[in-house]
Design a protein around this motif. Structure first.
Motif, PDB file in Angstrom:
ATOM      1  N   THR A   1       8.358   0.656 -12.833  1.00 45.26           N
ATOM      2  CA  THR A   1       8.945   1.357 -11.688  1.00 45.26           C
ATOM      3  C   THR A   1       9.199   0.377 -10.555  1.00 45.26           C
ATOM      4  N   HIS A   2      10.361   0.482  -9.913  1.00 44.56           N
ATOM      5  CA  HIS A   2      10.667  -0.389  -8.785  1.00 44.56           C
ATOM      6  C   HIS A   2       9.745  -0.062  -7.615  1.00 44.56           C
ATOM      7  N   ALA A   3       9.381  -1.098  -6.853  1.00 45.41           N
ATOM      8  CA  ALA A   3       8.443  -0.927  -5.739  1.00 45.41           C
ATOM      9  C   ALA A   3       8.892   0.134  -4.747  1.00 45.41           C
ATOM     10  N   CYS A   4      10.180   0.160  -4.416  1.00 44.75           N
ATOM     11  CA  CYS A   4      10.657   1.128  -3.413  1.00 44.75           C
ATOM     12  C   CYS A   4      10.547   2.560  -3.929  1.00 44.75           C
ATOM     13  N   THR A   5      10.848   2.761  -5.203  1.00 45.09           N
ATOM     14  CA  THR A   5      10.679   4.085  -5.806  1.00 45.09           C
ATOM     15  C   THR A   5       9.214   4.486  -5.799  1.00 45.09           C
ATOM     16  N   TYR A   6       8.356   3.551  -6.150  1.00 50.88           N
ATOM     17  CA  TYR A   6       6.916   3.821  -6.122  1.00 50.88           C
ATOM     18  C   TYR A   6       6.465   4.218  -4.718  1.00 50.88           C
ATOM     19  N   LEU A   7       6.920   3.485  -3.701  1.00 47.50           N
ATOM     20  CA  LEU A   7       6.492   3.784  -2.332  1.00 47.50           C
ATOM     21  C   LEU A   7       6.889   5.194  -1.929  1.00 47.50           C
ATOM     22  N   VAL A   8       8.125   5.578  -2.217  1.00 48.34           N
ATOM     23  CA  VAL A   8       8.587   6.915  -1.850  1.00 48.34           C
ATOM     24  C   VAL A   8       7.749   7.976  -2.547  1.00 48.34           C
ATOM     25  N   GLU A   9       7.564   7.830  -3.851  1.00 45.06           N
ATOM     26  CA  GLU A   9       6.836   8.841  -4.603  1.00 45.06           C
ATOM     27  C   GLU A   9       5.348   8.862  -4.242  1.00 45.06           C
ATOM     28  N   ALA A  10       4.757   7.677  -4.116  1.00 44.71           N
ATOM     29  CA  ALA A  10       3.322   7.618  -3.821  1.00 44.71           C
ATOM     30  C   ALA A  10       3.019   8.212  -2.454  1.00 44.71           C
ATOM     31  N   LEU A  11       3.856   7.904  -1.469  1.00 46.50           N
ATOM     32  CA  LEU A  11       3.608   8.425  -0.133  1.00 46.50           C
ATOM     33  C   LEU A  11       3.889   9.923  -0.057  1.00 46.50           C
ATOM     34  N   LYS A  12       4.969  10.383  -0.668  1.00 48.09           N
ATOM     35  CA  LYS A  12       5.304  11.803  -0.629  1.00 48.09           C
ATOM     36  C   LYS A  12       4.202  12.649  -1.278  1.00 48.09           C
ATOM     37  N   ASN A  13       3.593  12.108  -2.326  1.00 45.87           N
ATOM     38  CA  ASN A  13       2.609  12.876  -3.083  1.00 45.87           C
ATOM     39  C   ASN A  13       1.168  12.607  -2.679  1.00 45.87           C
ATOM     40  N   SER A  14       0.969  11.734  -1.700  1.00 42.38           N
ATOM     41  CA  SER A  14      -0.396  11.399  -1.304  1.00 42.38           C
ATOM     42  C   SER A  14      -1.032  12.559  -0.550  1.00 42.38           C
ATOM     43  N   PRO A  15      -2.266  12.919  -0.899  1.00 48.61           N
ATOM     44  CA  PRO A  15      -2.942  14.000  -0.179  1.00 48.61           C
ATOM     45  C   PRO A  15      -3.420  13.585   1.210  1.00 48.61           C
ATOM     46  N   GLN A  16      -3.392  12.298   1.492  1.00 50.39           N
ATOM     47  CA  GLN A  16      -3.825  11.797   2.790  1.00 50.39           C
ATOM     48  C   GLN A  16      -2.887  10.687   3.248  1.00 50.39           C
ATOM     49  N   LYS A  17      -2.960  10.357   4.516  1.00 53.97           N
ATOM     50  CA  LYS A  17      -2.120   9.283   5.031  1.00 53.97           C
ATOM     51  C   LYS A  17      -2.605   7.931   4.503  1.00 53.97           C
ATOM     52  N   VAL A  18      -1.651   7.024   4.335  1.00 53.68           N
ATOM     53  CA  VAL A  18      -1.924   5.728   3.729  1.00 53.68           C
ATOM     54  C   VAL A  18      -1.590   4.618   4.725  1.00 53.68           C
ATOM     55  N   THR A  19      -2.434   3.593   4.766  1.00 55.77           N
ATOM     56  CA  THR A  19      -2.151   2.407   5.572  1.00 55.77           C
ATOM     57  C   THR A  19      -1.389   1.405   4.720  1.00 55.77           C
ATOM     58  N   PHE A  20      -0.289   0.911   5.260  1.00 54.62           N
ATOM     59  CA  PHE A  20       0.563  -0.034   4.534  1.00 54.62           C
ATOM     60  C   PHE A  20       0.372  -1.409   5.156  1.00 54.62           C
ATOM     61  N   ILE A  21      -0.033  -2.390   4.348  1.00 55.82           N
ATOM     62  CA  ILE A  21      -0.257  -3.751   4.834  1.00 55.82           C
ATOM     63  C   ILE A  21       0.860  -4.633   4.296  1.00 55.82           C
ATOM     64  N   SER A  22       1.711  -5.103   5.184  1.00 58.57           N
ATOM     65  CA  SER A  22       2.885  -5.897   4.809  1.00 58.57           C
ATOM     66  C   SER A  22       2.646  -7.353   5.169  1.00 58.57           C
ATOM     67  N   VAL A  23       2.542  -8.229   4.136  1.00 56.66           N
ATOM     68  CA  VAL A  23       2.294  -9.643   4.395  1.00 56.66           C
ATOM     69  C   VAL A  23       3.410 -10.539   3.848  1.00 56.66           C
ATOM     70  N   GLY A  24       4.553  -9.948   3.545  1.00 57.66           N
ATOM     71  CA  GLY A  24       5.750 -10.696   3.186  1.00 57.66           C
ATOM     72  C   GLY A  24       6.894 -10.189   4.037  1.00 57.66           C
ATOM     73  N   MET A  25       8.137 -10.557   3.679  1.00 56.27           N
ATOM     74  CA  MET A  25       9.234  -9.952   4.420  1.00 56.27           C
ATOM     75  C   MET A  25       9.222  -8.453   4.138  1.00 56.27           C
ATOM     76  N   PRO A  26       9.492  -7.612   5.141  1.00 56.27           N
ATOM     77  CA  PRO A  26       9.235  -6.175   5.017  1.00 56.27           C
ATOM     78  C   PRO A  26      10.350  -5.387   4.337  1.00 56.27           C
ATOM     79  N   THR A  27      11.033  -6.016   3.399  1.00 53.48           N
ATOM     80  CA  THR A  27      12.191  -5.391   2.753  1.00 53.48           C
ATOM     81  C   THR A  27      11.827  -4.134   1.981  1.00 53.48           C
ATOM     82  N   ASN A  28      10.745  -4.172   1.214  1.00 49.17           N
ATOM     83  CA  ASN A  28      10.400  -3.017   0.384  1.00 49.17           C
ATOM     84  C   ASN A  28      10.163  -1.769   1.231  1.00 49.17           C
ATOM     85  N   LEU A  29       9.399  -1.894   2.304  1.00 50.20           N
ATOM     86  CA  LEU A  29       9.126  -0.717   3.140  1.00 50.20           C
ATOM     87  C   LEU A  29      10.370  -0.301   3.913  1.00 50.20           C
TER      88      LEU A  29
END
Length: 329
Positions: free
Chosen positions: A120-148
């Motif tokens: 699964t592509h990272a961006c697809t994973y991010l959308v699905e994982a965040l939409k379906n998460s029962p709680q809020k998630v902290t996102f730690i970006s340590v590269g260029m922030p393209t995926n988010l």
């Protein structure tokens, strides 16, 4: 034990990313839901392999899924001549034996990975994982922030499921990619702007903070003396960064920063950042001499009503203690 903080880590794994991943995986304060990968100083395929190498090194390759993401910035490379104001001057660093060394090795000097990345592509994973998460998630970006940035474009509603975005990116009145721009934000300033403009709480751990907590050879020796694979790898990465800095004239006191690991440390224990100011932020995306610069508005002083916080200083000894504790296990 305190409740674990659910996090997604976004990396472009080279030297300091490796330390950041290890700190996140080995801390009992974080629950790493997944790792997304973006292109960095080396191609995306190398960044993915390096990430898997680090996970396998500590036996967590099966536990934490890795998702390959964007192989290029959102739009930066589409504008002919945009980089004309910032010509790239390739320089080669050498160790004391005259052998070529790189700040971010294409392949980390540890065993090859046996774990495979997710399909699964990272961006697809991010959308699905965040939409379906029962709680809020902290996102730690340590590269260029393209995926988010791309995920926010795909579905802006995922911002509601983000507790905070913690960037290793940006700087105030200093730069490394240019006189004013830090490398991660410089590589994809549009993506950084999308996230900063989203209204999501953002904590910016930039060069001001990371260089206030540099490591030196005695610190690397303490990590190596732990005798663990994690300790040896972080020690090697510190030593390599110092050698590159000395070869290219970046360091005059024999130290260098583990930029990405400090961003992770700040989530584990926010008190590692000793000077954090709530200040409005924007990005220069105009293609001129300031392209990729983080613009921080100091005019109103510290403003608790804004959603962006900028780090200026860190506690080096606390940071080192956190790395030692994590790598000792």
């Amino acid at each position: 034990m305190k409740k674990q903080i659910p996090v997604i880590l976004d990396v472009d794994t080279g030297s300091d990313d490796a330390a950041a991943i290890l700190l996140a995986l080995l801390s009992d304060r974080l629950k790493v839901l997944g790792i997304t990968v973006v292109r960095g100083a080396v191609p995306l395929s190398n960044c993915v392999q390096n990430t898997l190498q680090v996970l396998d090194l500590v036996g967590m390759g099966v536990q934490v899924p890795v998702y390959p993401g964007c192989p290029a910035p959102m739009v930066r490379e589409l504008t002919p001549g945009r980089l004309a104001n910032h010509p790239h001057h390739a320089t080669q660093a050498y160790d004391k034996q005259g052998r070529p060394i790189q700040l971010h090795p294409p392949v980390l000097p540890i065993p090859a990975p046996h774990t495979r990345p997710q399909t699964t592509h990272a961006c697809t994973y991010l959308v699905e994982a965040l939409k379906n998460s029962p709680q809020k998630v902290t996102f730690i970006s340590v590269g260029m922030p393209t995926n988010l940035g791309m995920a926010f474009r795909m579905d802006p509603t995922i911002a509601d499921k983000v507790e905070e975005v913690v960037f290793m990116g940006g700087s105030v009145d200093k730069g490394n990619a240019t006189p004013v721009a830090e490398s991660n934000f410089f590589r994809d300033p549009e993506a950084a702007k999308i996230v900063l403009d989203s209204g999501v709480a953002c904590r910016i751990i930039g060069l001001n903070a990371t260089h206030s907590a540099e490591f030196h050879r005695p610190d690397a020796a303490r990590l190596a003396s732990l005798g663990t694979p994690a300790g040896r790898l972080v020690a090697d990465m510190i030593e390599n960064r110092i050698q590159v800095g000395e070869s290219l004239g970046w360091t005059v006191d024999g130290g260098d920063a583990l930029h990405d690991a400090l961003a992770v440390a700040s989530v584990i224990d926010p008190t590692v950042i000793t000077d954090l100011r709530q200040e409005p932020c924007d990005m220069d995306i105009n293609g001129g001499a300031g392209d990729g610069q983080l613009i921080v508005d100091h005019r109103g002083g510290i403003r608790p009503d804004v959603h962006t916080a900028v780090a200026y200083r860190a506690d080096k000894e606390k940071f080192l203690s956190m790395l030692l504790a994590a790598c000792a296990g």
